[in-house]
Design a protein around this motif. Structure first.
Motif, PDB file in Angstrom:
ATOM      1  N   LEU A   3      84.612  21.051  37.682  1.00 31.30           N
ATOM      2  CA  LEU A   3      84.607  20.450  38.987  1.00 31.30           C
ATOM      3  C   LEU A   3      83.121  19.729  39.156  1.00 31.30           C
ATOM      4  CD1 LEU A   3      86.693  23.256  41.007  1.00 31.30           C
ATOM      5  CD2 LEU A   3      87.310  20.767  40.443  1.00 31.30           C
ATOM      6  N   LYS A   4      83.235  18.956  39.831  1.00 35.55           N
ATOM      7  CA  LYS A   4      81.897  18.404  40.157  1.00 35.55           C
ATOM      8  C   LYS A   4      81.820  18.122  41.769  1.00 35.55           C
ATOM      9  CE  LYS A   4      81.208  15.860  36.021  1.00 35.55           C
ATOM     10  NZ  LYS A   4      81.138  14.599  35.271  1.00 35.55           N
ATOM     11  N   LEU A   5      80.583  18.310  42.278  1.00 34.09           N
ATOM     12  CA  LEU A   5      80.337  18.006  43.735  1.00 34.09           C
ATOM     13  C   LEU A   5      79.922  16.666  43.763  1.00 34.09           C
ATOM     14  CD1 LEU A   5      79.886  19.159  46.689  1.00 34.09           C
ATOM     15  CD2 LEU A   5      77.497  19.447  45.905  1.00 34.09           C
ATOM     16  N   LYS A   6      80.781  16.060  44.725  1.00 35.08           N
ATOM     17  CA  LYS A   6      80.357  14.607  44.981  1.00 35.08           C
ATOM     18  C   LYS A   6      80.318  14.354  46.510  1.00 35.08           C
ATOM     19  CE  LYS A   6      83.284  12.826  41.180  1.00 35.08           C
ATOM     20  NZ  LYS A   6      84.438  11.901  40.966  1.00 35.08           N
ATOM     21  N   LYS A   7      79.100  14.258  46.845  1.00 38.89           N
ATOM     22  CA  LYS A   7      78.917  13.962  48.208  1.00 38.89           C
ATOM     23  C   LYS A   7      79.172  12.638  48.662  1.00 38.89           C
ATOM     24  CE  LYS A   7      75.073  17.292  48.908  1.00 38.89           C
ATOM     25  NZ  LYS A   7      73.897  17.754  49.379  1.00 38.89           N
ATOM     26  N   GLN A   8      79.973  12.646  49.620  1.00 38.47           N
ATOM     27  CA  GLN A   8      80.599  11.527  50.459  1.00 38.47           C
ATOM     28  C   GLN A   8      79.302  10.820  51.397  1.00 38.47           C
ATOM     29  OE1 GLN A   8      83.057   9.509  49.614  1.00 38.47           O
ATOM     30  NE2 GLN A   8      84.079  10.928  48.055  1.00 38.47           N
ATOM     31  N   PRO A   9      78.957   9.732  51.268  1.00 36.81           N
ATOM     32  CA  PRO A   9      77.980   9.179  52.192  1.00 36.81           C
ATOM     33  C   PRO A   9      78.833   8.975  53.537  1.00 36.81           C
ATOM     34  CG  PRO A   9      78.470   7.489  50.815  1.00 36.81           C
ATOM     35  CD  PRO A   9      79.334   8.669  50.198  1.00 36.81           C
ATOM     36  N   ILE A  10      78.171   9.529  54.439  1.00 38.49           N
ATOM     37  CA  ILE A  10      78.635   9.400  55.899  1.00 38.49           C
ATOM     38  C   ILE A  10      78.069   8.056  56.580  1.00 38.49           C
ATOM     39  CG2 ILE A  10      78.818  10.574  58.169  1.00 38.49           C
ATOM     40  CD1 ILE A  10      78.600  13.072  56.688  1.00 38.49           C
ATOM     41  N   ASN A  11      78.809   7.140  57.083  1.00 43.12           N
ATOM     42  CA  ASN A  11      78.432   5.994  57.699  1.00 43.12           C
ATOM     43  C   ASN A  11      78.119   6.266  59.230  1.00 43.12           C
ATOM     44  OD1 ASN A  11      77.678   3.430  58.541  1.00 43.12           O
ATOM     45  ND2 ASN A  11      80.054   2.521  58.348  1.00 43.12           N
ATOM     46  N   THR A  12      76.879   6.301  59.558  1.00 45.18           N
ATOM     47  CA  THR A  12      76.468   6.474  60.974  1.00 45.18           C
ATOM     48  C   THR A  12      75.839   5.052  61.621  1.00 45.18           C
ATOM     49  OG1 THR A  12      74.271   7.176  60.032  1.00 45.18           O
ATOM     50  CG2 THR A  12      75.894   8.952  60.711  1.00 45.18           C
ATOM     51  N   GLU A  13      75.945   4.039  60.960  1.00 43.10           N
ATOM     52  CA  GLU A  13      75.270   2.746  61.391  1.00 43.10           C
ATOM     53  C   GLU A  13      76.040   2.344  62.309  1.00 43.10           C
ATOM     54  OE1 GLU A  13      74.975  -1.892  59.761  1.00 43.10           O
ATOM     55  OE2 GLU A  13      75.783  -0.443  58.410  1.00 43.10           O
ATOM     56  N   ALA A  14      75.423   1.934  63.605  1.00 47.64           N
ATOM     57  CA  ALA A  14      75.874   1.222  64.697  1.00 47.64           C
ATOM     58  C   ALA A  14      76.177  -0.177  64.435  1.00 47.64           C
ATOM     59  CB  ALA A  14      75.163   1.621  65.961  1.00 47.64           C
ATOM     60  N   LEU A  15      77.362  -0.706  64.997  1.00 49.37           N
ATOM     61  CA  LEU A  15      77.738  -2.211  65.017  1.00 49.37           C
ATOM     62  C   LEU A  15      77.871  -2.804  66.230  1.00 49.37           C
ATOM     63  CD1 LEU A  15      80.162  -1.844  61.857  1.00 49.37           C
ATOM     64  CD2 LEU A  15      77.612  -2.424  61.686  1.00 49.37           C
ATOM     65  N   TRP A  16      77.613  -3.821  66.092  1.00 48.45           N
ATOM     66  CA  TRP A  16      77.919  -4.500  67.562  1.00 48.45           C
ATOM     67  C   TRP A  16      79.464  -5.344  67.637  1.00 48.45           C
ATOM     68  CZ3 TRP A  16      75.299  -4.351  71.819  1.00 48.45           C
ATOM     69  CH2 TRP A  16      73.893  -3.845  71.662  1.00 48.45           C
ATOM     70  N   VAL A  17      80.034  -4.968  68.579  1.00 47.07           N
ATOM     71  CA  VAL A  17      81.469  -5.378  68.704  1.00 47.07           C
ATOM     72  C   VAL A  17      81.739  -6.208  69.710  1.00 47.07           C
ATOM     73  CG1 VAL A  17      83.882  -4.792  68.523  1.00 47.07           C
ATOM     74  CG2 VAL A  17      82.272  -3.371  67.388  1.00 47.07           C
ATOM     75  N   GLU A  18      82.226  -7.456  69.868  1.00 47.17           N
ATOM     76  CA  GLU A  18      82.585  -8.382  70.773  1.00 47.17           C
ATOM     77  C   GLU A  18      83.608  -7.867  71.842  1.00 47.17           C
ATOM     78  OE1 GLU A  18      83.824 -12.786  71.651  1.00 47.17           O
ATOM     79  OE2 GLU A  18      82.047 -12.420  70.363  1.00 47.17           O
TER      80      GLU A  18
END
Length: 160
Positions: A3-18
């Protein structure tokens, strides 16, 4: 296979939406960790409040908010990060503030649903992008040493 620990990156980037031709909303995905923690806390509070009533009885505790009010507060504090083109009743530009954002969500169901839908889309798109990145195959290996490893071994064998 280990078993391998694979850290999933968490997307916390704020995006502009129209939102419309004049209004843009800056937001993060619905899976943002701070929102998820606050949502779980709100659910625990609701469960705790429910235990105060006997089975089959329904009641309201003073100061208790309905689900829409709670969600508007959570979304405005943890998902929406800013805006441009939002105006007050007199047409003056309105600076972003979570409490004001929550008020607008409660007064305008279209905006409330927009935030829910777009923040969900941001999260889904980020997960899809991550999945596509992880699934990209790397060139197959023949098991032979790479050029760098070959050079290292050759130089160490000539030095011996």
């Amino acid at each position: 296979m280990a078993l391998k620990l694979k850290k999933q990156p968490i997307n916390t980037e704020a995006l502009w939406v129209e939102f419309d031709k004049d209004t843009k909303i800056q937001m993060v995905g619905i899976d943002h960790p701070h929102y998820q923690i606050a949502l779980e806390r709100a659910r625990r509070r609701l469960r705790n409040n429910d235990t105060k009533f006997e089975e089959g009885n329904v009641g309201v505790i003073d100061g208790e908010k309905n689900e829409t009010e709670t969600q508007a507060q959570l979304l405005s504090n943890f998902i929406v990060k800013g805006w441009t083109g939002v105006e007050d009743a007199d047409g003056n530009p309105l600076e972003f503030a979570p409490d004001v954002c929550a008020e607008i969500m409660l007064a305008d169901p279209k905006f409330y649903l927009f935030v829910l839908q777009q923040s969900s889309k941001i999260s889904a798109d980020a997960k899809l992008e991550l999945q596509e990145t992880l699934e990209k195959s790397s060139p197959a290996s023949t098991g032979k040493k790479s050029g760098q490893a070959k050079l290292k071994n050759e130089s160490s064998s000539t030095n011996a």
